[in-house]
Design a protein around this motif. Structure first.
Motif, PDB file in Angstrom:
ATOM      1  N   VAL A  44       0.842  -1.201   0.000  1.00 52.84           N
ATOM      2  CA  VAL A  44       0.000   0.000   0.000  1.00 52.84           C
ATOM      3  C   VAL A  44       0.877   1.250   0.000  1.00 52.84           C
ATOM      4  N   LEU A  45       1.943   1.253   0.801  1.00 53.96           N
ATOM      5  CA  LEU A  45       2.861   2.392   0.822  1.00 53.96           C
ATOM      6  C   LEU A  45       3.469   2.635  -0.553  1.00 53.96           C
ATOM      7  N   THR A  46       3.894   1.559  -1.192  1.00 52.43           N
ATOM      8  CA  THR A  46       4.487   1.672  -2.525  1.00 52.43           C
ATOM      9  C   THR A  46       3.493   2.244  -3.514  1.00 52.43           C
ATOM     10  N   LYS A  47       2.259   1.770  -3.447  1.00 50.65           N
ATOM     11  CA  LYS A  47       1.240   2.261  -4.374  1.00 50.65           C
ATOM     12  C   LYS A  47       0.921   3.734  -4.145  1.00 50.65           C
ATOM     13  N   ILE A  48       0.914   4.153  -2.887  1.00 51.81           N
ATOM     14  CA  ILE A  48       0.671   5.567  -2.591  1.00 51.81           C
ATOM     15  C   ILE A  48       1.790   6.420  -3.172  1.00 51.81           C
ATOM     16  N   LEU A  49       3.030   6.005  -2.951  1.00 49.25           N
ATOM     17  CA  LEU A  49       4.174   6.786  -3.434  1.00 49.25           C
ATOM     18  C   LEU A  49       4.278   6.782  -4.953  1.00 49.25           C
ATOM     19  N   GLU A  50       3.864   5.692  -5.601  1.00 54.21           N
ATOM     20  CA  GLU A  50       3.879   5.650  -7.066  1.00 54.21           C
ATOM     21  C   GLU A  50       2.799   6.535  -7.662  1.00 54.21           C
ATOM     22  N   ARG A  51       1.637   6.561  -7.038  1.00 50.43           N
ATOM     23  CA  ARG A  51       0.512   7.327  -7.571  1.00 50.43           C
ATOM     24  C   ARG A  51       0.640   8.815  -7.279  1.00 50.43           C
ATOM     25  N   PHE A  52       1.052   9.139  -6.067  1.00 49.57           N
ATOM     26  CA  PHE A  52       1.184  10.537  -5.659  1.00 49.57           C
ATOM     27  C   PHE A  52       2.673  10.852  -5.550  1.00 49.57           C
ATOM     28  N   THR A  53       3.271  11.162  -6.672  1.00 51.56           N
ATOM     29  CA  THR A  53       4.724  11.314  -6.759  1.00 51.56           C
ATOM     30  C   THR A  53       5.251  12.522  -5.990  1.00 51.56           C
ATOM     31  N   TYR A  54       4.405  13.438  -5.633  1.00 53.81           N
ATOM     32  CA  TYR A  54       4.856  14.614  -4.894  1.00 53.81           C
ATOM     33  C   TYR A  54       5.055  14.323  -3.421  1.00 53.81           C
ATOM     34  N   VAL A  55       4.565  13.181  -2.919  1.00 51.47           N
ATOM     35  CA  VAL A  55       4.657  12.871  -1.495  1.00 51.47           C
ATOM     36  C   VAL A  55       6.079  12.428  -1.164  1.00 51.47           C
ATOM     37  N   GLU A  56       6.637  13.036  -0.144  1.00 57.35           N
ATOM     38  CA  GLU A  56       7.978  12.687   0.339  1.00 57.35           C
ATOM     39  C   GLU A  56       7.878  11.382   1.125  1.00 57.35           C
ATOM     40  N   SER A  57       8.683  10.411   0.771  1.00 51.45           N
ATOM     41  CA  SER A  57       8.584   9.084   1.394  1.00 51.45           C
ATOM     42  C   SER A  57       8.922   9.131   2.885  1.00 51.45           C
ATOM     43  N   ASP A  58       9.925   9.928   3.303  1.00 50.51           N
ATOM     44  CA  ASP A  58      10.249  10.039   4.735  1.00 50.51           C
ATOM     45  C   ASP A  58       9.080  10.620   5.518  1.00 50.51           C
ATOM     46  N   TRP A  59       8.381  11.570   4.920  1.00 50.59           N
ATOM     47  CA  TRP A  59       7.223  12.150   5.591  1.00 50.59           C
ATOM     48  C   TRP A  59       6.128  11.105   5.760  1.00 50.59           C
ATOM     49  N   LEU A  60       5.868  10.340   4.684  1.00 53.71           N
ATOM     50  CA  LEU A  60       4.805   9.335   4.755  1.00 53.71           C
ATOM     51  C   LEU A  60       5.155   8.227   5.739  1.00 53.71           C
ATOM     52  N   LEU A  61       6.393   7.750   5.704  1.00 54.87           N
ATOM     53  CA  LEU A  61       6.789   6.632   6.566  1.00 54.87           C
ATOM     54  C   LEU A  61       7.006   7.037   8.018  1.00 54.87           C
ATOM     55  N   PHE A  62       7.740   8.143   8.217  1.00 49.34           N
ATOM     56  CA  PHE A  62       8.180   8.482   9.574  1.00 49.34           C
ATOM     57  C   PHE A  62       7.626   9.794  10.108  1.00 49.34           C
ATOM     58  N   GLY A  63       6.967  10.584   9.253  1.00 50.65           N
ATOM     59  CA  GLY A  63       6.463  11.874   9.691  1.00 50.65           C
ATOM     60  C   GLY A  63       7.539  12.936   9.746  1.00 50.65           C
ATOM     61  N   LYS A  64       8.693  12.678   9.124  1.00 48.66           N
ATOM     62  CA  LYS A  64       9.806  13.628   9.150  1.00 48.66           C
ATOM     63  C   LYS A  64       9.774  14.500   7.904  1.00 48.66           C
ATOM     64  N   GLY A  65      10.096  15.781   8.065  1.00 49.28           N
ATOM     65  CA  GLY A  65      10.197  16.674   6.932  1.00 49.28           C
ATOM     66  C   GLY A  65       8.844  17.156   6.451  1.00 49.28           C
ATOM     67  N   GLU A  66       8.833  17.606   5.213  1.00 50.81           N
ATOM     68  CA  GLU A  66       7.630  18.157   4.607  1.00 50.81           C
ATOM     69  C   GLU A  66       6.905  17.093   3.787  1.00 50.81           C
ATOM     70  N   MET A  67       5.627  17.306   3.590  1.00 49.33           N
ATOM     71  CA  MET A  67       4.815  16.370   2.819  1.00 49.33           C
ATOM     72  C   MET A  67       5.189  16.381   1.340  1.00 49.33           C
ATOM     73  N   ILE A  68       5.444  17.566   0.809  1.00 50.06           N
ATOM     74  CA  ILE A  68       5.670  17.705  -0.632  1.00 50.06           C
ATOM     75  C   ILE A  68       7.164  17.749  -0.921  1.00 50.06           C
ATOM     76  N   ARG A  69       7.563  16.924  -1.861  1.00 47.49           N
ATOM     77  CA  ARG A  69       8.958  16.902  -2.309  1.00 47.49           C
ATOM     78  C   ARG A  69       9.301  18.186  -3.040  1.00 47.49           C
TER      79      ARG A  69
END
Length: 149
Positions: A44-69
């Motif tokens: 599910v994480l992989t699919k989210i990151l593939e579909r919404f390419t602007y999402v920063e993976s560290d933000w999604l996984l760990f809550g670190k940094g900004e949402m948008i790359r």
């Protein structure tokens, strides 16, 4: 992580069912994740990151940094798989041109007609045919040449 998924859904203006459809998972899976019944799987994480390419993976996984790359398209371009800083510039009108596809012409082949030849068995001839009916009656048929007059 649920809260971050909800933020993506809010940013995109998607309901849970539309979000599930967008990333290619079942609606029940996203429902279980949002209700806390299931944890988010790697798939599910992989699919989210593939579909919404602007999402920063560290933000999604760990809550670190900004949402948008930085330096990434905010909306994925489903037709072109090139980075935003690519020197290739596309003309949107090219994709809007009408392409006429001609209907293929199939030539019908003539069927091959061959007679069916049954091998004759020497010494065997039909002497009688009997047909039995459901009312316990029957008919007997004898070839013309074998009929006795």
């Amino acid at each position: 992580m649920r809260e971050r998924i909800v933020k993506i859904m809010e940013r995109e203006g998607l309901t849970p069912s539309k979000f599930a459809e967008a990333i290619g998972i079942q609606r029940s899976a996203i429902s279980h994740i949002l209700n806390g019944r299931n944890n988010v799987s790697l798939d599910v994480l992989t699919k989210i990151l593939e579909r919404f390419t602007y999402v920063e993976s560290d933000w999604l996984l760990f809550g670190k940094g900004e949402m948008i790359r930085e330096h990434v398209l905010t909306q994925p371009d489903l037709f072109i798989n090139t980075p935003i800083n690519s020197s290739k510039v596309t003309d949107d009108s090219e994709y809007r041109k009408e392409i006429i596809v001609e209907k293929p012409v199939y030539a019908c082949k003539q069927p091959v007609i061959e007679p069916i030849v049954y091998p004759e068995k020497p010494g065997k001839n039909v002497s009688k045919i009997m047909i039995f009916y459901s009312d316990n009656t029957y008919d007997t048929f004898v070839p013309e040449k074998d009929k006795k007059e």
